[in-house]
Design an enzyme around this catalytic site. Structure first.
Site, PDB file in Angstrom:
ATOM      1  N   GLY A  20      16.516  -5.347  36.496  1.00  0.00           N
ATOM      2  CA  GLY A  20      17.532  -5.736  35.525  1.00  0.00           C
ATOM      3  C   GLY A  20      17.083  -6.863  34.623  1.00  0.00           C
ATOM      4  NE  ARG A  34      13.770  -9.656  41.820  1.00  0.00           N
ATOM      5  CZ  ARG A  34      15.050  -9.950  41.632  1.00  0.00           C
ATOM      6  NH1 ARG A  34      15.394 -11.204  41.336  1.00  0.00           N
ATOM      7  NH2 ARG A  34      15.968  -9.030  41.715  1.00  0.00           N
ATOM      8  CB  SER A  90       0.917  13.889   8.596  1.00  0.00           C
ATOM      9  OG  SER A  90       1.599  13.067   9.518  1.00  0.00           O
ATOM     10  CD  GLU A 114      -1.797   3.442   7.605  1.00  0.00           C
ATOM     11  OE1 GLU A 114      -2.730   4.196   7.322  1.00  0.00           O
ATOM     12  OE2 GLU A 114      -1.229   2.717   6.774  1.00  0.00           O
ATOM     13  CB  THR A 123       4.162   7.427   3.292  1.00  0.00           C
ATOM     14  OG1 THR A 123       3.114   7.367   4.255  1.00  0.00           O
ATOM     15  CG2 THR A 123       5.280   8.303   3.825  1.00  0.00           C
ATOM     16  CG  PHE A 167      -1.908   1.045   1.359  1.00  0.00           C
ATOM     17  CD1 PHE A 167      -3.150   0.925   0.741  1.00  0.00           C
ATOM     18  CD2 PHE A 167      -1.662   2.187   2.116  1.00  0.00           C
ATOM     19  CE1 PHE A 167      -4.118   1.912   0.880  1.00  0.00           C
ATOM     20  CE2 PHE A 167      -2.617   3.177   2.256  1.00  0.00           C
ATOM     21  CZ  PHE A 167      -3.848   3.046   1.636  1.00  0.00           C
ATOM     22  CD  GLN A 172       6.505  -3.866  40.834  1.00  0.00           C
ATOM     23  OE1 GLN A 172       7.071  -2.802  41.078  1.00  0.00           O
ATOM     24  NE2 GLN A 172       7.042  -4.779  40.031  1.00  0.00           N
TER      25      GLN A 172
END
Length: 700
Positions: free
Chosen positions: A428, A333, A165, A451, A159, A156, A352
């Protein structure tokens, strides 16, 4: 041929092995199997299970841990996998155009495995194929069957190097020559080269090319799509007049070959114009079934909206994968605790929970929104194909365009922020490539750009809302739309007079409270943006300058708030419908309220600024409600992840595996790395040629 999945619900829902995650699963307030069936339905769950099982049992899709493929090998493997997907025939041509939710589910299944594969398949079938189906006519439909048979491979091409845009400024031209009954496709210079086109780099043989249509006499009728062959399907060599190539390595999705094309006087038959919204007769006369320019533009928005809605869904899948990994990690954990002898899962910490659970709620709310908007888009396309020329059909096109233009920014930014939070929440271990959070972050990143750049797209939505208000002020038009997303604005003056009345966090635990707050917020931002725009014009600014000066703090905020309200409203209605099983009402209600309040809390300053909030208690009530909901959902988090997470083979993250054996899985994956225990191959050369310290010291 697609394999079938037979058997009982035990085959569909095998029990998870008892392990470190069992304690959380046992504390869940609901059955994850029941919620899965409610959200998806048994047929869809079986379809997804069939796809996942086929991928896992096929050696071509084996995960190559430790094998770092070159760009060329990755793209070759991705193409072979794409071809194998067609051999399985998971989706028929009829499914693509008649079963929108099955199409969406299939795209998400492939994306969970590898977005390079999903993008390659999707661009070929749904973007290239749907562009032909929706923009063309029966004379073009043979190409759709050829695409599904892989006789041709599509892309397609919209652009260009110098324009993305701003599609109206696309510079590729298509001049019609009545003497030969051909269009001459031409790129005036390299700035007009088609660019960033997925599948074009190495594999596409045909492209839907957007170009400015000129008829004899020099009149331009604007941007139109043309079917153009760019390579020979047998040799993959470029067609005469076409320079086509690959753009090289990207930040992510490197199995997908993005490319460029320059056209030099390439002739295509008149019939290659995809002519649903406009056509050219053999003598060069332009004709269109749409007499009203607004209706014609609305009809042409379908292909753009398809891509944006699909990218919205892709972003949500990335968020689902990230929160699945991070929450399973957080539940296993253990760090610190009330005593030196006892460590607790990091999910038990309020911080958390606050970091992760709102993104889990967002994944649920946004997923429901994507499914509902995909069905809305299917309704639009059915009307277009059925020849519906009504005002409602045109308005539906504009409304969906506005929703897709803001939905993509909201979902892709939420995923971007959520993936990063998940990466950091895993410490980590989240930084290890094998745990996939880095890949998800890189693969999601282009969703913010292609897009349509997110910030630019939001202007489409704010322009839609401002246009509705202007039409009401100028002619008394009612504020309403086919999907009813703006109907609340009919009570615009009354809503602006409302104020927040909650006095305790308990008042906010139902998402109806933030829904009301959001309606006020959108009305306030709409009024402020409208007044700002008119003020700029009265000060002497032209329309372009005035709109440019209204984006920050006004129109951009308006578009995002309207989009958030739409997502919140749809999820609130879905989770509070009578058909929700009693055993699921509490958990779904909490997810709805958490997403709504968490999103609303980002607008606290504006809520105070406009007077909806007053005094310190209002802000504190919302914050307290968010933390309460996080605490209430904490024990349900693992079960909620079990509903949205794919099988371990597809999730492909040692720290996110369903058995919860965090360290065993991590250690095993590290040892699988081909060079984990090997000495660096460069060492022998270094040890025999040790540097003479100071031998290269510069002389002063």
């Amino acid at each position: 041929m697609v394999p079938t999945l037979e058997g009982s619900s035990d085959a569909l829902f095998p029990d998870f092995p008892k392990g470190p995650l069992h304690a959380y699963r046992a504390r869940a307030s609901f059955s994850w199997k029941e919620l899965s069936l409610f959200l998806e339905g048994e047929d869809m769950l079986r379809f997804k299970k069939t796809v996942f099982s086929a991928l896992e049992s096929d050696p071509l899709f084996a995960r190559s841990h430790g094998a770092h493929l070159s760009l060329e090998k990755y793209r070759k493997l991705n193409f072979l996998r794409c071809r194998r997907i067609f051999e399985y025939d998971f989706l028929s041509v009829e499914d693509v155009f008649r079963s929108p939710l099955k199409v969406l589910a299939f795209l998400h299944c492939l994306g969970m495995y590898d977005w390079s594969l999903a993008a390659k398949y999707f661009l070929h079938t749904m973007v290239f194929g749907s562009a032909i189906y929706n923009s063309g006519s029966e004379r073009h439909f043979e190409y759709i069957q050829k695409a599904f048979n892989m006789e041709i491979f599509g892309c397609f091409a919209l652009t260009e190097v110098s324009h993305g845009s701003n599609t109206k400024a696309i510079r590729t031209t298509a001049h019609y020559d009545p003497a030969t009954e051909e269009f001459i496709i031409h790129s005036p210079d390299f700035e007009a080269a088609k660019f960033w086109v997925g599948n074009m780099g190495k594999t596409a043989t045909h492209a839907v090319v957007f170009a400015q249509l000129y008829v004899p006499g020099g009149q331009c009728h604007g941007l139109h799509p043309f079917l153009v062959q760019i390579r020979d399907p047998k040799t993959l060599l470029p067609m005469p007049g076409v320079m086509v190539g690959d753009m090289g390595k990207k930040l992510g999705q490197n199995g997908l070959d993005n490319g460029f094309a320059v056209f030099h006087q390439v002739c295509v038959p008149r019939q290659n114009l995809l002519n649903r919204t406009g056509d050219v007769t053999p003598d060069g006369t332009y004709i269109s079934p749409f007499k009203d320019v607004r209706q014609r533009f609305g009809a042409s928005l379908g292909s753009l909206s398809m891509g944006r809605v699909s990218i919205t869904g892709m972003s949500v899948v990335n968020l689902q994968l990230a929160v699945s990994i991070a929450l399973r990690f957080s539940a296993t954990r253990r760090q610190f605790g009330p005593t030196q002898e006892e460590e607790i899962p990091v999910l038990e910490y309020q911080l958390q929970q606050w970091r992760l659970l709102p993104y889990l709620a967002a994944a649920y709310a946004l997923h429901h929104f994507v499914k509902s908007l995909f069905l809305d888009l299917a309704e639009l396309q059915r009307g277009l194909l059925g020849g519906d020329r009504s005002a409602r059909q045109a308005e539906l096109g504009h409304e969906i365009h506005a929703l897709a233009s803001a939905g993509k920014p909201l979902a892709s930014w939420t995923a971007q922020q959520g993936i990063q939070e998940c990466r950091e929440a895993c410490g980590g271990h989240g930084y290890l490539a094998m745990n996939r959070l880095g890949v998800l972050r890189d693969d999601n990143d282009p969703n913010c750009t292609y897009e349509g750049d997110n910030n630019v797209l939001l202007q489409q939505t704010s322009n839609y809302l401002l246009g509705l208000l202007a039409r009401r002020d100028q002619g008394g038009a009612r504020l309403q739309s086919p999907l009813k997303t703006v109907d609340f604005l009919e009570a615009y003056p009354d809503i602006l007079g409302q104020r927040f009345t909650g006095s305790s966090f308990a008042d906010c635990l139902d998402s109806a409270v933030p829904v009301a707050a959001y309606k006020w917020l959108v009305c306030y931002l709409l009024r402020e943006s409208y007044q700002k725009l008119n003020q700029e014009k009265r000060s002497g600014s032209n329309d372009f300058e005035a709109r440019n000066n209204c984006q920050v703090y006004y129109c951009r905020s308006l578009a995002l708030a309207f989009m958030e309200l739409t997502v919140v409203q749809r999820f609130h209605e879905y989770t509070h419908q009578p058909g929700v099983p009693p055993s699921l009402r509490a958990v779904l209600g909490r997810l709805s309220a958490l997403y709504a309040l968490w999103s609303l809390s980002r607008h606290t300053a504006v809520l105070y600024q406009g007077g909806y909030f007053s005094g310190p208690q209002a802000g504190k009530v919302v914050e307290s409600a968010i933390l309460t909901l996080c605490s209430q959902l904490k024990d349900d988090a693992v079960a909620l992840v079990d509903v949205i997470a794919p099988p371990d083979f597809v999730l492909d993250s040692p720290i996110g595996r369903a058995d919860g054996e965090l360290y065993k899985n991590l250690w095993g994956a590290i040892l699988q790395e081909s060079s984990a225990l090997e000495r660096g191959s460069w060492w022998s050369e270094f040890s025999h040629n040790k540097p003479v310290i100071g031998s290269l010291k510069p002389k002063l």
